[in-house]
Design an enzyme around this catalytic site. Structure first.
Site, PDB file in Angstrom:
ATOM      1  N   TYR A  68      -5.760   6.796   4.677  1.00 43.32           N
ATOM      2  CA  TYR A  68      -5.969   5.780   3.641  1.00 43.32           C
ATOM      3  C   TYR A  68      -5.227   4.484   3.970  1.00 43.32           C
ATOM      4  O   TYR A  68      -5.813   3.387   3.933  1.00 43.32           O
ATOM      5  CB  TYR A  68      -5.526   6.283   2.267  1.00 43.32           C
ATOM      6  CG  TYR A  68      -5.407   5.132   1.300  1.00 43.32           C
ATOM      7  CD1 TYR A  68      -6.555   4.551   0.761  1.00 43.32           C
ATOM      8  CD2 TYR A  68      -4.173   4.552   1.015  1.00 43.32           C
ATOM      9  CE1 TYR A  68      -6.468   3.437  -0.063  1.00 43.32           C
ATOM     10  CE2 TYR A  68      -4.081   3.455   0.196  1.00 43.32           C
ATOM     11  CZ  TYR A  68      -5.222   2.893  -0.343  1.00 43.32           C
ATOM     12  OH  TYR A  68      -5.138   1.781  -1.143  1.00 43.32           O
ATOM     13  N   ASP A  73      -9.013   5.409  -2.253  1.00 40.60           N
ATOM     14  CA  ASP A  73      -7.860   5.899  -2.998  1.00 40.60           C
ATOM     15  C   ASP A  73      -8.368   6.588  -4.260  1.00 40.60           C
ATOM     16  O   ASP A  73      -9.581   6.822  -4.406  1.00 40.60           O
ATOM     17  CB  ASP A  73      -6.883   4.765  -3.315  1.00 40.60           C
ATOM     18  CG  ASP A  73      -7.423   3.768  -4.337  1.00 40.60           C
ATOM     19  OD1 ASP A  73      -8.624   3.846  -4.716  1.00 40.60           O
ATOM     20  OD2 ASP A  73      -6.640   2.896  -4.777  1.00 40.60           O
ATOM     21  N   GLU A  85       0.819  -1.206   0.000  1.00 41.11           N
ATOM     22  CA  GLU A  85       0.000   0.000   0.000  1.00 41.11           C
ATOM     23  C   GLU A  85       0.860   1.265   0.000  1.00 41.11           C
ATOM     24  O   GLU A  85       0.525   2.243  -0.666  1.00 41.11           O
ATOM     25  CB  GLU A  85      -0.946   0.000   1.214  1.00 41.11           C
ATOM     26  CG  GLU A  85      -2.078  -1.008   1.119  1.00 41.11           C
ATOM     27  CD  GLU A  85      -2.993  -0.759  -0.071  1.00 41.11           C
ATOM     28  OE1 GLU A  85      -3.066   0.384  -0.552  1.00 41.11           O
ATOM     29  OE2 GLU A  85      -3.627  -1.723  -0.531  1.00 41.11           O
TER      30      GLU A  85
END
Length: 361
Positions: free
Chosen positions: A128, A146, A45
């Protein structure tokens, strides 16, 4: 928040589509099962922020082979990590990556917190990333938004407010369709949908599993969502870099300050980047200037970097045979191992191609 009606149908349709069409990615568990290694989820990520899946793949493979655990990553030297990251860009991510790895290894016994709140407390972990890791690695219900998800949601609900003002409404809408069960699969399904079908340009609405639920389909131009604010003009700056080649086949590299652009990276010596930089070299010598500057675009400005080169013999630069400043002589034959960021890698390639380092005093 439990979804109902139209919102629950969106989740059901999308998960059914994901069960069949999920992308097979090295950091992803099969549909229907949570990831078994939060470290790999977290690492992917961070790497994927503002970077494509295609670009991340080789880096992820190299990182996990070299540092298979968060403890291994935490124990590495800063310079080694920055060199391995070279080419991925947005280098603050690499510094945050190392800080977070050390916090997990030293403060959490090598185990990532399993909640958004706990993850947010780690250095460099924003909203996020915390939501993504909580949902994908631990199966927590978390709202993951996202750029791909933002686009899908803005179209599903035809949110006409321009970005970035639309983001609270987009997040609320994403919350309304996130299911209690399989939140990780749902988040990844939304990402896949945005990356492969609901793309920025020419979305493939005809094969979208959410076509019948999408408000933007019934507009004249689904691709107009999300509505974007007018772009600001990106300022242009200039700068100078110096290729200092020694007669034994080494080039002088410095380490950039930890704070600022390309912080902590090895680089060619460089002056300030501004509208009217001072091109004074680091020491007096016969300098040759590359015919064309190196062009590079950062997030907030574009840069034209003039490259100046000189060739020095052993004992020709100061009493210690080194140019001023904190640096090291690096073998040109092994320059790829220095981990130069893209800007300086381009400058080095152009200098070597032009042969301007061969100019003698």
């Amino acid at each position: 928040m439990r979804v109902e009606g139209r919102e629950s149908k969106i989740a059901q349709r999308l998960l059914a589509h994901y069960d069949v069409h999920a992308r097979r990615l090295p950091w992803r568990a099969p549909p229907g099962s949570n990831a078994t290694d939060p470290y790999r989820v977290w690492l992917s990520e961070v790497m994927l922020q503002q970077t494509t899946v295609a670009a991340v793949g080789p880096y992820f493979a190299a990182f996990t082979a070299r540092w298979p655990t968060v403890e291994a990553l935490a124990a590495t030297q800063d310079a080694d990590l920055m060199a391995a990251w070279a080419g991925l860009g947005y280098y603050a991510r690499a510094r945050n990556l190392l800080a977070c790895a050390r916090a997990v290894a030293n403060g959490h016994g090598g185990r990532f917190p399993d909640t958004e709140e706990g993850l947010r407390a780690l250095p460099g972990v924003g909203a996020y990333t915390a939501a993504a890791v909580a949902a994908i690695a631990f199966g927590r219900r978390a709202v993951v938004v996202d750029a791909n998800v933002e686009r899908v949601v803005a179209r599903l609900f035809a949110i006409a407010t321009p970005l970035p003002a639309a983001r609270p409404a987009i997040r609320a809408a994403a919350d309304s369709i996130t299911p209690d069960a399989r939140a990780g699969d749902f988040a990844q399904a939304m990402m896949d949908l945005g990356a492969t079908i609901c793309t920025s340009r020419n979305p493939a609405c005809g094969i979208c599993p959410l076509r019948q639920d999408c408000d933007a389909v019934w507009t004249a131009d689904p691709a107009a969502y999300p509505v974007k604010a007018a772009k600001k003009v990106r300022p242009h700056r200039m700068g100078d870099a110096w290729w200092i080649e020694r007669s034994d086949g080494h080039v002088w590299l410095v380490r950039r300050p930890d704070k600022g652009l390309l912080g902590g990276m090895r680089a060619l010596p460089s002056g300030a980047w501004s509208d009217d930089p001072d091109p004074t070299p680091p020491f007096a010598a016969r300098w040759t200037t590359l015919a064309e500057p190196v062009a590079h675009v950062f997030t907030h400005f574009s840069l034209a970097l003039r490259v100046h080169a000189t060739h020095v013999g052993i004992g020709h630069v100061g009493l210690d045979d080194s140019p001023p400043g904190d640096g090291e002589w690096w073998p040109i034959a092994a320059l790829d191992d220095a981990g130069l960021p893209t800007l300086f890698a381009k400058a080095a390639q152009m200098a070597m191609k032009e042969g301007i380092g061969d100019a003698r005093h």
